[in-house]
Structure formats: C-alpha cells, structure tokens
Design an enzyme around this catalytic site. Structure first.
Site, PDB file in Angstrom:
ATOM      1  N   GLY A   1       0.813  -1.211   0.000  1.00 15.23           N
ATOM      2  CA  GLY A   1       0.000   0.000   0.000  1.00 15.23           C
ATOM      3  C   GLY A   1       0.847   1.261   0.000  1.00 15.23           C
ATOM      4  O   GLY A   1       0.545   2.235  -0.702  1.00 15.23           O
ATOM      5  N   CYS A   2       1.914   1.254   0.769  1.00 13.80           N
ATOM      6  CA  CYS A   2       2.772   2.433   0.863  1.00 13.80           C
ATOM      7  C   CYS A   2       3.543   2.653  -0.438  1.00 13.80           C
ATOM      8  O   CYS A   2       3.778   3.797  -0.838  1.00 13.80           O
ATOM      9  CB  CYS A   2       3.716   2.306   2.052  1.00 13.80           C
ATOM     10  SG  CYS A   2       2.798   2.244   3.621  1.00 13.80           S
TER      11      CYS A   2
END
Length: 156
Positions: free
Chosen positions: A46-47
C-alpha cells in the site's frame, strides 16, 4: 490517540532527516504550499502504491506550487532503499520516535483487517504558505488517494 488537526490550525513545526540524512524543516518551507503525508512502512504494497502515485503526479503538484514530504517511522536505511527502488522524487522523512506523527494526529488506534491496532494512521495534511492547515485528511486509502487529493485541491 493523538488529536487530529483541523483546517485553520497552525501546522506543528518539525525538523526531520530525509533518506540521505539531510534535515528538512517545515519552517524552512514557509511561503510554499506543502503536502505532508504519513504512511505506515516503506516498501509495503500500500505504501509503495501511494508513494508511486505521488511520484507520478509530482509535475502537476509542483506546477501548482506544492512540495511533498512523506513521513514514516522507518529508519534511514529503509527509507534510502525505498526511495532508490521506487525512484521517488521527493523526500522521505524519518520519525522513529513518532513525535511528528503524534503532533499531526497520525498515530493511534486503527482498524487493520478487522482488528484494532495502534499504529500509523494513513494521513495527508496540506499546509498553506502561512503554515496553517489547509486540508487535513485522515484514514485515506493508498489507491487513488492522489487523484482524490488533486480534485479536492482543484488541480484536476
């Protein structure tokens, strides 16, 4: 849980090192618009999605006068690796003691796959030229976040 910032609040000042050890201070950016985004951990799916989204939209953000600063609790070696592997064009700042996370309301309880945990709350705080919070966004989604942010800032 830290108190969240609201539009009009004075953005808490900070000085943090980036992936190369260069210090960045919010006070040094007065007169410019700054997007400060908090993410849980370098090199996670996600990051990475979110960081690459900012990277891919940097030209339009910079053209509108915005600087971007990513902040996580990661130590410098992890940030340096992430910055290099993803060819990021903005600084990643290290806040291992979580002081800046807490000051910005980006640390606290969150729902992680149905379980309540304490950690980084994915957040984006837009700071105006005078150092005031223009737009505080908490619990943002990694995917599609920059497009949503650009729309809220009137950049689409």
């Amino acid at each position: 849980m830290s108190d969240r910032l609201a539009a009009g609040d004075t953005a808490p000042d900070f000085t943090l090192p980036d992936q190369d050890g260069t210090e960045h201070s919010l006070a040094d950016l007065r007169g410019r618009k700054v997007i400060v985004y908090f993410y849980p951990a370098a090199s996670t799916p996600g990051c990475t999605t979110e960081a690459c989204d900012f990277r891919d939209n940097m030209s339009s953000l910079q053209a509108a006068g915005y600087e971007v600063l990513g902040v996580s609790k990661d130590e410098l070696p992890a940030l340096q690796r992430f910055h290099h592997e993803q060819a990021l064009s903005f600084p990643l700042l290290s806040d291992p003691d979580l002081a800046v996370h807490r000051a910005y309301g980006a640390w606290g309880e969150k729902n992680n796959y149905g379980k309540i945990v304490t950690g980084t709350i994915r957040s984006t705080i837009v700071v105006d030229e005078d150092g005031s919070v223009q737009l505080p966004l908490y619990n943002v989604k990694a995917t599609g976040h920059v497009a949503s942010l650009r729309k809220k800032l009137g950049l689409l």
